[in-house]
Design an enzyme around this catalytic site. Structure first.
Site, PDB file in Angstrom:
ATOM      1  CB  CYS A 142      -1.007  -0.022   1.147  1.00  0.00           C
ATOM      2  SG  CYS A 142      -2.424   1.079   0.830  1.00  0.00           S
ATOM      3  CG  HIS A 235      -4.545  -2.509   2.845  1.00  0.00           C
ATOM      4  ND1 HIS A 235      -3.392  -2.453   3.615  1.00  0.00           N
ATOM      5  CD2 HIS A 235      -4.922  -1.221   2.635  1.00  0.00           C
ATOM      6  CE1 HIS A 235      -3.094  -1.192   3.876  1.00  0.00           C
ATOM      7  NE2 HIS A 235      -3.999  -0.422   3.294  1.00  0.00           N
ATOM      8  CD  GLU A 237      -2.148  -5.724   4.507  1.00  0.00           C
ATOM      9  OE1 GLU A 237      -2.256  -4.589   4.996  1.00  0.00           O
ATOM     10  OE2 GLU A 237      -2.125  -5.918   3.269  1.00  0.00           O
TER      11      GLU A 237
END
Length: 311
Positions: A142, A235, A237
């Protein structure tokens, strides 16, 4: 093999409840192998949440990984206790003499500032340069990806009129890439940012390859093959409730925010969101770790100094 983290790290109990294999120090010592050394430079305000998300993905690897938590030395986070930082984090100055197989840099809530206006930019720029000699394969996420792409490739970011926010369909542009092994032709990834990079800027930089793109939110995953670097602008994750918590936080602060795209069933915030990106998050991190393992020198001190094994 499991991930090796400090026995008292808060993420440990969460990972164990989820079935992620976590290794104790005493068990790691008994194994006659060299664990991969991966560091996480955590720039997110909620450090415990982010370190758990990253450890969850790294811990799913069949390889033994030792995770080192790193923070900016000159910046004091407001949302993480000093006790937690002292107990589990090292500053970059404290680890700068070490070598790492992999180095992850997270996003940060500073994306609407010019890079040079970020209070810790000078230290971060030094860290980026340090990765050239002390890290085998960096992985930027990001805002961390935008910052690194600007530092290394002068790739500009652009302010959006409204936040790119939700779960967006991505296009796999490089199915033969080892980083995308097992990926579908298209798949979903969470997006949460106020800035973007443009395709034409990426294409004008021969050192960068665009691996994943999104029609609505632009380039998603780039690689610098010569430097074994990955730039993920979204994102991947995030856990199931990250976007929900961001949505509720912004609304509570009267920040104009739309319901996250394609996230809540029926776009109804009262209904629990469905996680439809978990498998591809694990695939991406697993593929990255596999590539690191196959190409990194066995002797850590050879990183940055000698040719590496072919991946």
């Amino acid at each position: 093999m499991p991930i090796k983290i400090p026995d008292t790290l808060p993420a440990r109990e969460t990972l164990l409840k989820e079935g992620v294999a976590v290794m104790r120090d005493s068990d790691a010592i008994r194994q006659d192998i060299r664990p991969l050394q991966i560091a996480l430079l955590n720039l997110m305000p909620n450090k415990i949440r982010t370190e758990t998300q990253i450890a969850r993905l790294i811990g799913a690897s069949p390889l033994q990984v030792e995770l080192t938590l790193v923070r900016i030395g000159g910046h004091q986070p407001k949302n993480t206790s000093a006790e937690h930082l002292i107990s589990f984090y090292q500053t970059w100055e404290e680890i700068r003499e070490r070598k790492f197989d992999g180095f992850i840099v997270t996003g940060a809530p500073v994306e609407q500032l010019a890079f040079e206006d970020v209070t810790y930019w000078d230290e971060l720029a030094q860290i980026f340069d340090w990765t050239r000699t002390n890290v085998h394969s960096p992985f930027y996420i990001c805002w961390g990806a935008m910052a690194a792409a600007w530092h290394f490739h002068d790739l500009p970011k652009y302010q959006l009129g409204e936040k790119a926010f939700g779960v967006f369909r991505q296009r796999n542009l490089a199915p033969a890439s080892p980083y995308l092994s097992g990926f579908s032709d298209d798949f979903l990834i969470p997006v949460s940012r106020w800035t973007e990079v443009h395709r034409e800027d990426v294409l004008a930089r021969p050192a960068l390859d665009m691996l994943v793109d999104c029609e609505k939110t632009g380039p998603s995953l780039l690689q610098d093959a010569a430097r074994r670097s990955l730039y993920m602008f979204n994102h991947v994750e995030y856990d199931s409730f990250s976007l929900k918590e961001e949505f509720e936080r912004d609304r509570s602060q009267d920040i104009p925010i739309a319901v996250p795209h394609n996230y809540f069933p029926g776009d109804d915030p009262a209904r629990p969101p469905l996680n439809r990106w978990r498998s591809h998050a694990h695939l991406l991190f697993g593929n990255w770790i596999n590539q690191v393992y196959q190409s990194t020198p066995y002797a850590l001190d050879e990183i940055g100094r000698s040719p590496t094994r072919a991946a």
